[in-house]
Design a protein around this motif. Structure first.
Motif, PDB file in Angstrom:
ATOM      1  N   LEU A 140       0.818  -1.217   0.000  1.00 52.27           N
ATOM      2  CA  LEU A 140       0.000   0.000   0.000  1.00 52.27           C
ATOM      3  C   LEU A 140       0.850   1.265   0.000  1.00 52.27           C
ATOM      4  N   ALA A 141       2.170   1.093  -0.010  1.00 55.25           N
ATOM      5  CA  ALA A 141       3.113   2.226  -0.051  1.00 55.25           C
ATOM      6  C   ALA A 141       2.893   3.194   1.113  1.00 55.25           C
ATOM      7  N   ILE A 142       2.636   2.634   2.293  1.00 53.30           N
ATOM      8  CA  ILE A 142       2.500   3.467   3.491  1.00 53.30           C
ATOM      9  C   ILE A 142       3.894   3.811   3.991  1.00 53.30           C
ATOM     10  N   ARG A 143       4.143   5.085   4.203  1.00 48.68           N
ATOM     11  CA  ARG A 143       5.470   5.541   4.600  1.00 48.68           C
ATOM     12  C   ARG A 143       5.376   6.487   5.803  1.00 48.68           C
ATOM     13  N   VAL A 144       6.470   6.562   6.542  1.00 50.65           N
ATOM     14  CA  VAL A 144       6.594   7.530   7.635  1.00 50.65           C
ATOM     15  C   VAL A 144       7.863   8.325   7.374  1.00 50.65           C
ATOM     16  N   SER A 145       7.749   9.636   7.315  1.00 48.00           N
ATOM     17  CA  SER A 145       8.886  10.485   6.969  1.00 48.00           C
ATOM     18  C   SER A 145       9.894  10.567   8.108  1.00 48.00           C
ATOM     19  N   ASP A 146      11.130  10.914   7.758  1.00 49.14           N
ATOM     20  CA  ASP A 146      12.173  11.112   8.774  1.00 49.14           C
ATOM     21  C   ASP A 146      11.787  12.222   9.748  1.00 49.14           C
ATOM     22  N   GLU A 147      11.196  13.292   9.212  1.00 51.90           N
ATOM     23  CA  GLU A 147      10.813  14.418  10.060  1.00 51.90           C
ATOM     24  C   GLU A 147       9.749  13.998  11.077  1.00 51.90           C
ATOM     25  N   ARG A 148       8.804  13.160  10.624  1.00 49.60           N
ATOM     26  CA  ARG A 148       7.755  12.686  11.526  1.00 49.60           C
ATOM     27  C   ARG A 148       8.357  11.828  12.640  1.00 49.60           C
ATOM     28  N   ILE A 149       9.344  11.007  12.300  1.00 46.53           N
ATOM     29  CA  ILE A 149       9.992  10.164  13.307  1.00 46.53           C
ATOM     30  C   ILE A 149      10.736  11.024  14.322  1.00 46.53           C
ATOM     31  N   LYS A 150      11.468  12.029  13.828  1.00 55.14           N
ATOM     32  CA  LYS A 150      12.183  12.929  14.734  1.00 55.14           C
ATOM     33  C   LYS A 150      11.213  13.636  15.676  1.00 55.14           C
ATOM     34  N   GLN A 151      10.109  14.099  15.105  1.00 54.08           N
ATOM     35  CA  GLN A 151       9.122  14.813  15.918  1.00 54.08           C
ATOM     36  C   GLN A 151       8.530  13.878  16.975  1.00 54.08           C
ATOM     37  N   THR A 152       8.250  12.650  16.577  1.00 52.28           N
ATOM     38  CA  THR A 152       7.681  11.684  17.508  1.00 52.28           C
ATOM     39  C   THR A 152       8.646  11.404  18.660  1.00 52.28           C
ATOM     40  N   ILE A 153       9.914  11.232  18.324  1.00 53.98           N
ATOM     41  CA  ILE A 153      10.927  10.973  19.356  1.00 53.98           C
ATOM     42  C   ILE A 153      11.001  12.136  20.339  1.00 53.98           C
ATOM     43  N   ARG A 154      11.000  13.345  19.810  1.00 56.73           N
ATOM     44  CA  ARG A 154      11.122  14.518  20.673  1.00 56.73           C
ATOM     45  C   ARG A 154       9.894  14.706  21.557  1.00 56.73           C
ATOM     46  N   GLU A 155       8.736  14.189  21.106  1.00 56.88           N
ATOM     47  CA  GLU A 155       7.501  14.380  21.869  1.00 56.88           C
ATOM     48  C   GLU A 155       7.183  13.213  22.802  1.00 56.88           C
ATOM     49  N   MET A 156       7.953  12.130  22.703  1.00 58.07           N
ATOM     50  CA  MET A 156       7.679  10.982  23.579  1.00 58.07           C
ATOM     51  C   MET A 156       8.003  11.343  25.027  1.00 58.07           C
ATOM     52  N   PRO A 157       7.043  11.199  25.924  1.00 59.54           N
ATOM     53  CA  PRO A 157       7.265  11.608  27.328  1.00 59.54           C
ATOM     54  C   PRO A 157       8.404  10.837  27.997  1.00 59.54           C
ATOM     55  N   GLU A 158       8.678   9.600  27.513  1.00 58.10           N
ATOM     56  CA  GLU A 158       9.757   8.810  28.111  1.00 58.10           C
ATOM     57  C   GLU A 158      11.107   9.493  27.980  1.00 58.10           C
ATOM     58  N   PHE A 159      11.263  10.324  26.949  1.00 57.03           N
ATOM     59  CA  PHE A 159      12.555  10.953  26.681  1.00 57.03           C
ATOM     60  C   PHE A 159      12.595  12.411  27.147  1.00 57.03           C
ATOM     61  N   GLN A 160      11.653  12.816  27.972  1.00 57.09           N
ATOM     62  CA  GLN A 160      11.591  14.207  28.394  1.00 57.09           C
ATOM     63  C   GLN A 160      11.953  14.355  29.869  1.00 57.09           C
ATOM     64  N   ASP A 191      11.404  17.361  32.743  1.00 63.96           N
ATOM     65  CA  ASP A 191      10.701  18.633  32.990  1.00 63.96           C
ATOM     66  C   ASP A 191       9.955  19.113  31.750  1.00 63.96           C
ATOM     67  N   GLY A 192       9.353  18.154  31.026  1.00 64.85           N
ATOM     68  CA  GLY A 192       8.525  18.503  29.877  1.00 64.85           C
ATOM     69  C   GLY A 192       9.280  18.800  28.607  1.00 64.85           C
ATOM     70  N   LYS A 193      10.609  18.599  28.598  1.00 65.50           N
ATOM     71  CA  LYS A 193      11.411  18.899  27.413  1.00 65.50           C
ATOM     72  C   LYS A 193      12.263  17.687  27.049  1.00 65.50           C
ATOM     73  N   PHE A 194      12.484  17.532  25.736  1.00 65.23           N
ATOM     74  CA  PHE A 194      13.289  16.419  25.242  1.00 65.23           C
ATOM     75  C   PHE A 194      14.700  16.509  25.805  1.00 65.23           C
ATOM     76  N   ASP A 195      15.178  15.360  26.313  1.00 63.09           N
ATOM     77  CA  ASP A 195      16.522  15.296  26.872  1.00 63.09           C
ATOM     78  C   ASP A 195      17.296  14.211  26.126  1.00 63.09           C
ATOM     79  N   ASN A 196      18.291  14.612  25.360  1.00 61.14           N
ATOM     80  CA  ASN A 196      19.011  13.679  24.502  1.00 61.14           C
ATOM     81  C   ASN A 196      19.763  12.625  25.299  1.00 61.14           C
ATOM     82  N   ASN A 197      20.303  12.990  26.458  1.00 59.49           N
ATOM     83  CA  ASN A 197      21.027  12.013  27.277  1.00 59.49           C
ATOM     84  C   ASN A 197      20.085  10.928  27.786  1.00 59.49           C
ATOM     85  N   ARG A 198      18.904  11.350  28.211  1.00 56.65           N
ATOM     86  CA  ARG A 198      17.917  10.362  28.673  1.00 56.65           C
ATOM     87  C   ARG A 198      17.480   9.470  27.509  1.00 56.65           C
TER      88      ARG A 198
END
Length: 635
Positions: A107-127, A129-136
């Motif tokens: 079905l040619a369903i795709r997820v863009s790189d930008e969408r993946i980055k945004q999802t990672i930054r918004e995942m509460p597990e990686f935040q 104090d409410g902000k994305f933390d790269n070390n975590r």
């Protein structure tokens, strides 16, 4: 026999043979022995599901079940049939996932790189104090087994692609008002009934059970009277926790660890950026001219945040003055990273940077210098780490010694126990299932019931239960599986046969009463003869606790009563008694609509649609299943 093998394995000839085998592996390569072996547990079209894939999914699902059901799951996992079904369910889920992957590709369903980055930054597990933390983020994905960020992004891409298809199927289903009205009307329906309960207990006194009956039942059902195979073992347990209690850690050890691992206690320099993005579109020259003009304005002193809000194509950050928050290297595009991290002073602005997303200008807005935690601040943490590390090192050393001595002196555990400062303990009786830890571990049980331990009565090989516990065991006492003697179970069989025959008699009487009742006869006297009478219940609901569940269920199965015909039946109740049941009236329920019911009904329809979709994919696919190796039980 095995003792002789142990002795001869130390000889010169054995060592020469072993050397030749090692040389063979060295020249031919181990891969040549293993690569040709297919270890997959299933194949879906041309894609294989490996034993490793299965083991990982199996353990994840087992952990979830154990967390959800606690001790109840321990009981369930002791049932071989249940665990066989459990393994089969895990495999079928993996097959479903492969089928979904094929469907999303078609079905040619795709997820863009930008969408993946945004999802990672918004995942509460990686935040934090409410902000994305790269070390975590890095710590958590490493802990989950993703040692490269690209591995986690690939995993997330697959999961998000599957979810897109799933959500598309679910969103296509809805519940119509008339369907809700019909269903709620049926659910709210009430019925008037009367029933007479015929107790089976009253017939037990008149039941005769002969010795021949008991013997025949015993001979035909011997599998019901089995004593399980069981063993009692002597064992030595070597534990990291026990060793840690005796480990000595000096101040010098702590200081040395701190100096050697200083990177763990330093916070690297952190930078916060804002950017303005102009997409290239169809006219690259125009886009380049626009970003250059914006750069000129920014460098001349115009407010960067205002410019970002007005011009940036990245609307999410643009609404916040272009703010990208704190960024670690590797999160953004390589060209973006190079330009951004080259900025060294707060307020400095990059030249125009081109990426796959367009043209950027980047501003360094905040800078946190490198920080190192003082030794005193982390001393207690280091104390625990060093103590554990030393204990693990000692554990490995003692484990090798325990393995060596239990092998060299296979007729006793005393030598090995003395060498590792342990003691020989004795277990309770162990069966194949349902033991307490650590004897609920599959590797331990395999060893406990192995021929070398049970038949040869030698020490087992060392058993690594987990990273912090190792055992060696030998048989203390063994009892083979056997059938209980008839004398032991005779009374039990007699009680069972009496109950069966009493219930059978109650069933026969209930059936005779039903026949007479449907023929129009008054059965009041016949009921009284068996100590029963009709009890009337009006307005009973489909779901409720005021009646025996089997009676309520049968009442709503029976047809609506019509003139000249009785709607009646017999029912076996939960306690084994029989009941003569009649439905005298049906009162239609009031249809009702509410958002919760509509949502539940839509979810049921969506689940049915998803199942139908998977079934269709299965019909079209070529699926091959192989035996699932039970090594997964050994985690």
């Amino acid at each position: 026999m095995l003792e002789n093998i142990r002795e001869k394995s130390q000889g010169v000839t054995a060592k020469v043979i072993l050397g030749l085998v090692i040389l063979t592996f060295a020249f031919a390569g181990i891969g040549s022995y293993t690569n040709s072996v297919d270890t997959s547990v299933a194949q879906v079209n041309d894609m294989k599901i490996t034993q490793s894939d299965f083991d990982k999914a199996y353990q994840n699902q087992r952990n979830r079940m154990a967390q959800q059901f606690g001790e109840m799951f321990d009981t369930l996992s002791a049932d071989a049939n249940y665990m066989a079904n459990f393994r089969s369910s895990v495999l079928e889920n993996l097959i479903n996932e492969k089928l979904i992957d094929f469907a999303t590709a078609e079905l040619a369903i795709r997820v863009s790189d930008e969408r993946i980055k945004q999802t990672i930054r918004e995942m509460p597990e990686f935040q934090v104090d409410g902000k994305f933390d790269n070390n975590r983020y890095l710590a958590l994905i490493n802990q989950a087994g993703f040692y490269q960020t690209s591995d986690f992004r690939d995993y997330l891409r697959v999961e998000m692609t599957r979810r897109q298809l799933n959500q598309a199927l679910i969103a296509s289903e809805f519940s119509l008002p008339y369907e809700e009205a019909q269903l709620t009307g049926l659910q709210n329906q009430k019925r008037d009934i009367r029933f007479a309960q015929i107790s089976a207990e009253q017939f037990k006194a008149s039941v005769e059970v002969t010795e021949q009956d008991i013997n025949d039942y015993y001979q035909n059902n011997q599998n019901r009277f089995q004593n399980q195979e069981k063993v009692k073992v002597n064992y030595i347990a070597l534990s990291v926790d026990d060793i840690a209690d005796k480990v000595e850690v000096t101040a010098a050890d702590l200081e040395q660890y701190y100096q050697q691992n200083i990177a763990k206690y330093q916070q690297n320099e952190q930078k916060r950026f804002s950017h303005i993005l102009i997409e290239i579109g169809d006219d690259e020259a125009a886009a380049k001219a626009q970003i250059t003009d914006i750069l000129t304005k920014a460098n001349s002193g115009e407010d960067f945040a205002v410019l970002a809000e007005e011009f940036s194509a990245d609307t999410f950050s643009g609404e916040n003055g272009g703010d990208l928050e704190w960024i670690e290297p590797g999160v953004m595009d390589d060209a973006f990273d190079e330009a951004a991290f080259a900025l060294s002073s707060v307020g400095s602005i990059s030249d125009v940077v081109q990426t796959d997303f367009g043209f950027h200008i980047i501003k360094l807005t905040e800078l946190k210098p490198e920080q190192i935690k003082d030794f005193a601040e982390v001393k207690d943490e280091i104390q625990q780490l060093v103590s554990t590390q030393k204990a693990e090192d000692k554990f490995f050393e003692l484990q090798q010694e325990m393995a060596r001595l239990s092998f060299e002196f296979p007729d006793s555990l005393e030598d090995a126990a003395g060498a590792v400062g342990g003691k020989v303990q004795t277990s309770d009786w162990l069966t194949r299932f349902g033991n307490t830890a650590p004897f609920d571990n599959a590797k331990v049980l395999d060893a406990a019931f192995s021929d070398i331990v049970v038949k040869e009565r030698l020490n087992s090989d060392i058993i690594e239960v987990n990273d912090s516990l190792a055992l060696v065991l030998r048989t203390n006492e063994y009892q083979a599986a056997n059938t209980k003697p008839l004398a032991e179970v005779s009374e039990q069989i007699k009680t069972m046969l009496i109950a069966e025959k009493a219930t059978e008699k109650a069933q026969n009487i209930a059936q005779e009463l039903l026949t007479a009742f449907k023929a129009g006869e008054d059965v009041t006297a016949q009921l009284a003869a068996v100590n029963a009478s009709f009890e009337v219940k009006n307005d009973i609901a489909r779901f409720g606790a005021e009646l025996d569940n089997n009676i309520a269920k049968e009442a709503f199965k029976l047809p609506h009563p019509v003139e000249g015909t009785l709607s009646a039946s017999t029912v076996t109740m939960n306690n084994g008694d029989l009941a003569l049941l009649e439905v005298s009236a049906v009162k239609e329920g009031e249809p009702a609509t509410n958002s919760n019911f509509a949502q539940q009904h839509s979810q049921q329809l969506a689940q049915a649609t998803y199942k139908s979709f998977i079934d269709a994919l299965r019909d079209q696919a070529k699926i091959t299943r192989r035996e699932v190796v039970q090594s997964s039980e050994q985690f």
